[in-house]
Design an enzyme around this catalytic site. Structure first.
Site, short mmCIF file in Angstrom:
data_model
loop_
_atom_site.label_atom_id
_atom_site.label_comp_id
_atom_site.label_asym_id
_atom_site.label_seq_id
_atom_site.Cartn_x
_atom_site.Cartn_y
_atom_site.Cartn_z
N CYS A 95 -7.14 -7.60 -6.57
CA CYS A 95 -7.87 -6.40 -6.99
C CYS A 95 -7.33 -5.89 -8.33
CB CYS A 95 -7.72 -5.26 -5.98
SG CYS A 95 -7.68 -5.76 -4.27
N ASP A 96 -6.02 -5.78 -8.44
CA ASP A 96 -5.43 -5.06 -9.56
C ASP A 96 -4.85 -5.96 -10.65
OD1 ASP A 96 -6.01 -2.82 -8.02
OD2 ASP A 96 -4.09 -2.91 -7.00
N CYS B 210 -2.27 -5.64 -3.86
CA CYS B 210 -3.41 -6.57 -3.92
C CYS B 210 -3.53 -7.13 -5.34
CB CYS B 210 -4.69 -5.85 -3.51
SG CYS B 210 -6.15 -6.87 -3.66
#
Ligand code: NAP
Length: 538
Positions: A362-363, A359
């Site tokens: 997200c990261d 992701c």
């Protein structure tokens, strides 16, 4: 006129005296200041306000200490003026003076603390009751901001509701411009919790506490339910675009429907950095689009996020069980979507969460300035590589074929970005001790192997349909592993339907939304006139 004003002031004072007389708890205030410092006018402002209150009640008391007093050291106070409220009961501090619009906040603070009543809604209190780790709140305000009292008062209510976990600092940006600068609080009100921005601008109390709990700003509040059993016509399993749309259509058709989602509402869209092909939005962040859909769906249907449907027992009435409750329904719609596909490369499992990500949204920020690879050649891999490049991650694409399969428009953006692509290349191994340090790559045309030092590996090679529940019900799958269904989204189990990515096909947000609406309409018609009863009769 002057006489009239005097009378009304007298009346106001009388009411305030009464209000304080009824107040069950005294409010000790402690003011720390530096009489020789540049903020002395703010301290004097605070003194005057408190003096005016003291003329009406002796329940409010004031002690004053210089900033170099040992109590200031003991309490970790270093700014003048700092006003501390009822220190034995709460951890509420005001850095500045309650002037202008902030006078309203100050009066509310006295009322909330003196009555020891947070005055939050039942829903907001439920969220706070579940908090299990400390929250240090900082709320930036200014005396000229009419929206600030709303947020500051939310902070006070939360700090009074959970004094065991919540500390609060209300920070006047006029008295503390350096702090405003440090937190880049260029507009007020702004709320931070544990050093993370949780609210920009005014928020209703439910959103304020939900943001506080999640440690990020929330735009949608979904009330919690204590019910142990919920009976309805239709349970929609999965809160992605298909499930949410089905909820809207089912409810509008007159069905009592609920949406149960085990993880994050919105499914894959929630982690998609940018969506550019959803009609009506030329460009919209995935999470923003999900928030709009959830807000719309909540107008019609109850949503239960964070609950995994673990079992479904079929029958005349289906029984679905989650760890929190049971649902009884006449029909079930499986809109369970699909999960990230793993690559199966050596080191992928061992270094999971240590530099390997599925992701980028997200990261990605964790890899800013670092070198990473993005494995995959479809729309997801290209969209996510562009996102990483955009936020300052040095990304190289690694694709097993000589050609990417992403849409032409995305390929155009990729060419413009200059992101390098290693074609005909497979990821043979992810190397590293406790975290990703390099990858071993293999050219599948020449057989040549090479090692590339990287700080991260992003993988976007498609999705595997989530068919566990379908299988547990005995539903048939297609040869590709998706749920087998007819043109009315009926699975091979009577009363069980499917919609969205779990059905295979194009897997676009618009197709999921279309499938959700079709399935809901078919379910409505079938529940009026159940085809499975006709089938039984013969
Ligand atoms: P996808 O279209 O299935 O593409 C997967 C990519 O990963 C392919 O390039 C595939 O290579 C590669 N791959 C698969 N297994 C692999 C393995 N074991 N090792 C190495 N490479 C592997 O998946 P997606 O990109 O996630 O897209 C899924 C669906 O969502 C698609 O329908 C897509 O159109 C849609 N989507 C749309 C958008 C958009 O419209 N903006 C954005 C994201 C996703 P091969 O080419 O060799 O098969």
């Amino acid at each position: 006129m002057a006489e009239q004003k005097q009378l009304s002031e007298e009346e106001a004072k009388k009411q305030l005296r009464h209000f304080f007389a009824e107040m069950p708890h005294p409010i000790p205030l402690v003011l720390f200041c530096d009489p020789a410092g540049k903020n002395e006018p703010f301290a004097e402002g605070a003194r005057q306000v408190i003096r005016a209150i003291r003329e009406l009640t002796d329940k409010v008391t004031l002690r004053e200490y210089p900033l170099d007093h040992e109590l200031a050291k003991e309490w970790g106070i270093s700014r003048s003026p700092t006003l501390v409220f009822a220190p034995e009961a709460y951890k509420i501090r005001w850095l500045g003076a309650p002037l202008g619009h902030e006078a309203q906040t100050f009066m509310e603070a006295l009322s909330i603390i003196g009555y020891q009543e947070p005055g939050l809604s039942k829903e907001a209190l439920k969220v706070l009751a579940k908090l299990d780790s400390p929250r240090a709140i900082k709320i930036f305000v200014s005396p000229t901001c009419p929206y600030c009292p709303l947020v500051a008062v939310n902070g006070i209510r939360a700090a009074v509701a959970r004094p065991d976990l919540i500390t609060l600092e209300i920070i006047d940006i006029l008295a503390n411009p350096d702090l405003a600068d440090k937190y880049a609080a260029q507009s007020v009100p702004q709320a931070f919790a544990n050093e993370k921005l949780v609210g920009l601008g005014a928020q209703p109390e439910e959103l304020f506490v939900a943001s506080l709990a999640a440690l990020e700003p929330q735009r949608v509040f979904i009330p919690d339910s204590d019910a142990e059993e919920i009976a309805c016509d239709l349970v929609i399993v999965g809160g992605g675009p298909a499930g949410l749309t089905a909820g809207i259509y089912a409810s509008r058709s007159g069905l009592a429907a609920v949406v149960v989602e085990k993880g994050v509402l919105g499914g894959q869209v929630a982690t998609t950095p940018m969506v550019e092909n959803y009609p009506g939005f030329t460009q919209v962040g995935g999470k923003a689009l999900v928030d709009v859909m959830v807000t719309h769906a909540l107008e019609y249907v109850k949503i239960f996020p964070g609950e995994e449907v673990q079992t479904i027992i079929p029958g005349e009435v289906f029984t679905l069980t989650t760890p929190r409750r049971r649902y009884k329904a006449r029909a079930v719609l499986l809109a369970t979507g699909a999960g990230y596909k793993r690559l199966g490369a050596m080191g992928e499992e061992r270094l999971a969460g240590r530099g390997i990500s599925y992701c980028s949204n997200c990261d990605g920020p964790l890899f800013k300035g670092k070198k990473v690879i993005m494995v995959g050649g479809g729309d997801s891999a290209v969209t996510e590589a562009l996102h990483l490049d955009n936020i300052g991650v040095e990304v190289t694409m690694v694709h097993r074929r000589g050609k990417l399969r992403a849409q032409e428009r995305l390929l155009g953006s990729l060419r413009k970005s200059g992101i390098p692509v290693l074609f005909n290349t497979e990821l043979a191994e992810i190397l590293g001790g406790t975290r990703v340090e390099a990858v071993r790559l293999k050219n599948n045309q020449t057989g040549e192997e090479s090692t590339l030092p990287v700080g991260g590996v992003f993988i976007a090679i498609g999705y595997a349909p989530a068919v566990k529940l379908a299988l547990s019900l005995g539903a048939e799958l297609t040869p590709d592993g998706y749920i087998k269904k007819d043109e009315r989204h009926r699975t091979t189990v009577p009363g069980v339907y499917s919609a969205g990515d779990v059905e295979g096909g194009y897997k676009q947000i618009v197709t999921a939304v279309g499938q959700g609406s079709e399935a809901a309409l078919a379910i409505f018609e079938d529940l009026i006139n159940p085809y499975w009863i006709k089938q039984k009769k013969g």
